[in-house]
Design a protein around this motif. Structure first.
Motif, PDB file in Angstrom:
ATOM      1  N   HIS A 111       0.842  -1.194   0.000  1.00  0.00           N
ATOM      2  CA  HIS A 111       0.000   0.000   0.000  1.00  0.00           C
ATOM      3  C   HIS A 111       0.877   1.245   0.000  1.00  0.00           C
ATOM      4  CE1 HIS A 111      -2.887   3.014   1.423  1.00  0.00           C
ATOM      5  NE2 HIS A 111      -3.858   2.158   1.113  1.00  0.00           N
ATOM      6  N   PRO A 112       0.474   2.294  -0.709  1.00  0.00           N
ATOM      7  CA  PRO A 112       1.246   3.540  -0.669  1.00  0.00           C
ATOM      8  C   PRO A 112       1.264   4.134   0.731  1.00  0.00           C
ATOM      9  CG  PRO A 112      -0.370   3.577  -2.459  1.00  0.00           C
ATOM     10  CD  PRO A 112      -0.679   2.380  -1.625  1.00  0.00           C
ATOM     11  N   ILE A 127       1.329  -4.112  -6.171  1.00  0.00           N
ATOM     12  CA  ILE A 127       0.956  -2.830  -5.580  1.00  0.00           C
ATOM     13  C   ILE A 127      -0.537  -2.823  -5.259  1.00  0.00           C
ATOM     14  CG2 ILE A 127       0.785  -0.338  -5.999  1.00  0.00           C
ATOM     15  CD1 ILE A 127       2.993  -0.766  -8.196  1.00  0.00           C
ATOM     16  N   THR A 128      -0.892  -2.281  -4.099  1.00  0.00           N
ATOM     17  CA  THR A 128      -2.264  -1.854  -3.848  1.00  0.00           C
ATOM     18  C   THR A 128      -2.295  -0.380  -4.219  1.00  0.00           C
ATOM     19  OG1 THR A 128      -2.631  -3.413  -2.021  1.00  0.00           O
ATOM     20  CG2 THR A 128      -4.047  -1.474  -2.104  1.00  0.00           C
ATOM     21  N   LEU A 129      -2.815  -0.065  -5.384  1.00  0.00           N
ATOM     22  CA  LEU A 129      -2.782   1.326  -5.842  1.00  0.00           C
ATOM     23  C   LEU A 129      -3.939   2.085  -5.198  1.00  0.00           C
ATOM     24  CD1 LEU A 129      -0.883   2.883  -7.799  1.00  0.00           C
ATOM     25  CD2 LEU A 129      -2.810   2.939  -9.363  1.00  0.00           C
ATOM     26  N   CYS A 130      -3.624   2.988  -4.278  1.00  0.00           N
ATOM     27  CA  CYS A 130      -4.629   3.755  -3.543  1.00  0.00           C
ATOM     28  C   CYS A 130      -4.663   5.177  -4.066  1.00  0.00           C
ATOM     29  CB  CYS A 130      -4.325   3.733  -2.050  1.00  0.00           C
ATOM     30  SG  CYS A 130      -5.504   4.682  -1.072  1.00  0.00           S
ATOM     31  N   SER A 131      -5.760   5.528  -4.722  1.00  0.00           N
ATOM     32  CA  SER A 131      -5.863   6.862  -5.326  1.00  0.00           C
ATOM     33  C   SER A 131      -5.940   7.957  -4.273  1.00  0.00           C
ATOM     34  CB  SER A 131      -7.083   6.934  -6.242  1.00  0.00           C
ATOM     35  OG  SER A 131      -8.285   6.746  -5.507  1.00  0.00           O
ATOM     36  N   PRO A 133      -2.760  -6.016  -8.191  1.00  0.00           N
ATOM     37  CA  PRO A 133      -3.821  -6.973  -7.906  1.00  0.00           C
ATOM     38  C   PRO A 133      -4.984  -6.376  -7.138  1.00  0.00           C
ATOM     39  CG  PRO A 133      -1.954  -7.356  -6.459  1.00  0.00           C
ATOM     40  CD  PRO A 133      -1.534  -6.275  -7.405  1.00  0.00           C
ATOM     41  N   PHE A 134      -4.778  -5.187  -6.552  1.00  0.00           N
ATOM     42  CA  PHE A 134      -5.773  -4.624  -5.650  1.00  0.00           C
ATOM     43  C   PHE A 134      -5.785  -3.106  -5.825  1.00  0.00           C
ATOM     44  CE2 PHE A 134      -6.989  -4.308  -0.842  1.00  0.00           C
ATOM     45  CZ  PHE A 134      -8.333  -4.190  -1.162  1.00  0.00           C
ATOM     46  N   ALA A 135      -6.984  -2.545  -5.986  1.00  0.00           N
ATOM     47  CA  ALA A 135      -7.144  -1.098  -6.162  1.00  0.00           C
ATOM     48  C   ALA A 135      -8.001  -0.522  -5.051  1.00  0.00           C
ATOM     49  CB  ALA A 135      -7.781  -0.800  -7.515  1.00  0.00           C
ATOM     50  N   GLY A 194      -8.438  -7.365 -11.429  1.00  0.00           N
ATOM     51  CA  GLY A 194      -8.116  -7.513 -10.017  1.00  0.00           C
ATOM     52  C   GLY A 194      -9.261  -7.078  -9.125  1.00  0.00           C
ATOM     53  N   TYR A 195      -8.947  -6.934  -7.847  1.00  0.00           N
ATOM     54  CA  TYR A 195      -9.937  -6.566  -6.846  1.00  0.00           C
ATOM     55  C   TYR A 195      -9.931  -5.052  -6.647  1.00  0.00           C
ATOM     56  CZ  TYR A 195      -9.205 -11.525  -5.847  1.00  0.00           C
ATOM     57  OH  TYR A 195      -9.080 -12.881  -5.954  1.00  0.00           O
ATOM     58  N   ALA A 196     -11.094  -4.502  -6.367  1.00  0.00           N
ATOM     59  CA  ALA A 196     -11.208  -3.070  -6.078  1.00  0.00           C
ATOM     60  C   ALA A 196     -12.177  -2.872  -4.928  1.00  0.00           C
ATOM     61  CB  ALA A 196     -11.696  -2.310  -7.306  1.00  0.00           C
ATOM     62  N   ARG A 197     -11.892  -1.868  -4.128  1.00  0.00           N
ATOM     63  CA  ARG A 197     -12.853  -1.484  -3.093  1.00  0.00           C
ATOM     64  C   ARG A 197     -12.958   0.036  -3.045  1.00  0.00           C
ATOM     65  NH1 ARG A 197     -11.207   0.285   1.962  1.00  0.00           N
ATOM     66  NH2 ARG A 197      -9.109  -0.172   2.717  1.00  0.00           N
ATOM     67  N   PRO A 198     -14.094   0.540  -2.537  1.00  0.00           N
ATOM     68  CA  PRO A 198     -14.292   1.991  -2.536  1.00  0.00           C
ATOM     69  C   PRO A 198     -13.461   2.723  -1.504  1.00  0.00           C
ATOM     70  CG  PRO A 198     -16.119   0.904  -1.427  1.00  0.00           C
ATOM     71  CD  PRO A 198     -15.257  -0.182  -2.012  1.00  0.00           C
ATOM     72  N   ASP A 199     -12.747   1.989  -0.685  1.00  0.00           N
ATOM     73  CA  ASP A 199     -11.890   2.571   0.341  1.00  0.00           C
ATOM     74  C   ASP A 199     -12.732   3.392   1.303  1.00  0.00           C
ATOM     75  OD1 ASP A 199      -9.462   2.623   1.557  1.00  0.00           O
ATOM     76  OD2 ASP A 199      -8.639   4.248   0.376  1.00  0.00           O
ATOM     77  N   HIS A 200     -12.250   4.529   1.757  1.00  0.00           N
ATOM     78  CA  HIS A 200     -12.950   5.277   2.795  1.00  0.00           C
ATOM     79  C   HIS A 200     -14.208   5.950   2.255  1.00  0.00           C
ATOM     80  CE1 HIS A 200      -8.667   5.914   4.629  1.00  0.00           C
ATOM     81  NE2 HIS A 200      -9.048   4.654   4.650  1.00  0.00           N
TER      82      HIS A 200
END
Length: 357
Positions: free
Chosen positions: A206-207, A241-245, A268-270, A311-317
């Motif tokens: 994660h960044p 990388i978990t690319l966290c925008s 693999p994960f966004a 890959g997998y994605a989640r809406p995060d916060h």
């Protein structure tokens, strides 16, 4: 794109698995054993308890966030080998229940930093907020006390038993340079990635959040150049990388769509979320809608779509809306709205592709 939703476990989350199941397009939960201290091997009975709960609702648990990295590994201490062995054993156990991706970070001391967990926005909702001047001037102990004011919820990255040792931790990092931290990360990856490869698991770092040095501590996962360096440390599809925008977007110089396009086969994960960055360096989390923040969510989703992202994605916060009482950033309502916004973008791109536009 496979949509997932972070869940903190039975009795530790205001959101239920039944509610998650009702969000359109959500296939699985993003989970972790939050009561297991960093460095310890995860117990199989606790892993199976999560699997049994997820199975009841037809949700998979293919994404874990996080198997935390013990501070001794980041510091490069002789004791790190013991903790790395525990990490490898945990990878093996997680593979046995179908885990495909492990999100982790390599941030010294603090996983993420905000100065206000419930800052009010113009519409009356509240969100996580970062005030740069306050961080520049405050004592780290003050920040720990502020985060600890939410005793009803576990706060990942802010485990009380670890942060009780804050002064010794800062003392230990006094002589750790950025190069030292890179070397310690490489040492960790060289031992862990072969095990991940063997078990068809992708490690996804994660960044740093935010993506710059805090309190004089070195930080690595901050920019496109540094991600290039990471991927070269151990050149393997399992080193990802978990690319966290949201994390990367705090620095307006970061071109996130460009990162998606360059690193697509190693993401693999966004984590997809929006923030509004102010000229003075402050930032606040907003709705996922592109026009509400300074991160171009539409262009980011477009980059994933063009790259054939599977890959997998989640809406995060999310914001705290409609008087929801929840863990800061992790309510049901705004994250569910975020998912529908992301699907709206994705589905429109799919329709355009079918029409040949």
């Amino acid at each position: 794109m496979k949509m997932v939703f972070r869940w903190y476990g039975e009795g530790n989350d205001t959101v239920s698995l039944q509610q998650i199941k009702q969000i359109p397009g959500v296939e699985g939960i993003v989970w972790a054993l939050h009561d297991v201290p960093a460095g310890e091997e995860w117990p199989m009975d606790k892993i199976m308890a999560y699997k049994q709960l997820a199975d009841q609702y037809g949700l998979h648990l293919e994404v874990v966030e996080s198997v935390n990295v013990h501070e001794d590994i980041k510091l490069g201490l002789p004791t790190r080998d013991l903790y790395i062995e525990n990490y490898k054993k945990t990878i093996e156990k997680l593979a046995s229940v179908g885990v495909k991706t492990i999100c982790y970070n390599f941030m010294p001391v603090f996983d993420w930093i905000r100065t206000d967990l419930f800052k009010e926005l113009e519409d009356g909702s509240t969100a996580l907020f970062y005030e740069k001047a306050k961080v520049d001037q405050m004592d780290p102990e003050e920040l720990v006390r502020k985060i600890a004011d939410t005793p009803d919820f576990t706060m990942p990255g802010w485990e009380p038993e670890r942060l009780k040792k804050l002064s010794p931790l800062f003392e230990a990092y006094k002589n750790v340079s950025e190069d030292d931290l890179w070397n310690n990360l490489q040492y960790f990856l060289e031992r862990v990635i072969p095990v991940a490869e063997q078990h068809d698991i992708r490690m996804a770092i994660h960044p740093d959040d935010p993506p710059w040095s805090i309190f004089g501590l070195p930080r690595l996962m901050t920019s496109q150049d540094n991600f290039r360096k990471l991927l070269k440390l151990v050149d393997s599809p399992s080193n990802g990388i978990t690319l966290c925008s949201g994390s990367l977007g705090a620095n307006p110089k970061n071109d996130i769509p460009s990162m998606v396009r360059e690193f697509a086969d190693r993401i693999p994960f966004a984590h997809i979320r929006n923030i509004r960055v102010y000229d003075n360096g402050d930032f606040i989390e907003t709705s996922h809608r592109a026009c509400d923040g300074t991160v171009d969510i539409v262009e980011i989703v477009k980059a994933y779509h063009e790259s054939g992202f599977t890959g997998y994605a989640r809406p995060d916060h999310g914001r705290h809306i409609w008087n929801e009482q929840c863990r800061p950033g992790y309510g049901l309502y705004d994250r569910a709205l975020g998912i529908m916004y992301l699907w709206g973008i994705w589905d429109s791109l799919e329709q355009a592709k079918k029409r040949g536009n």
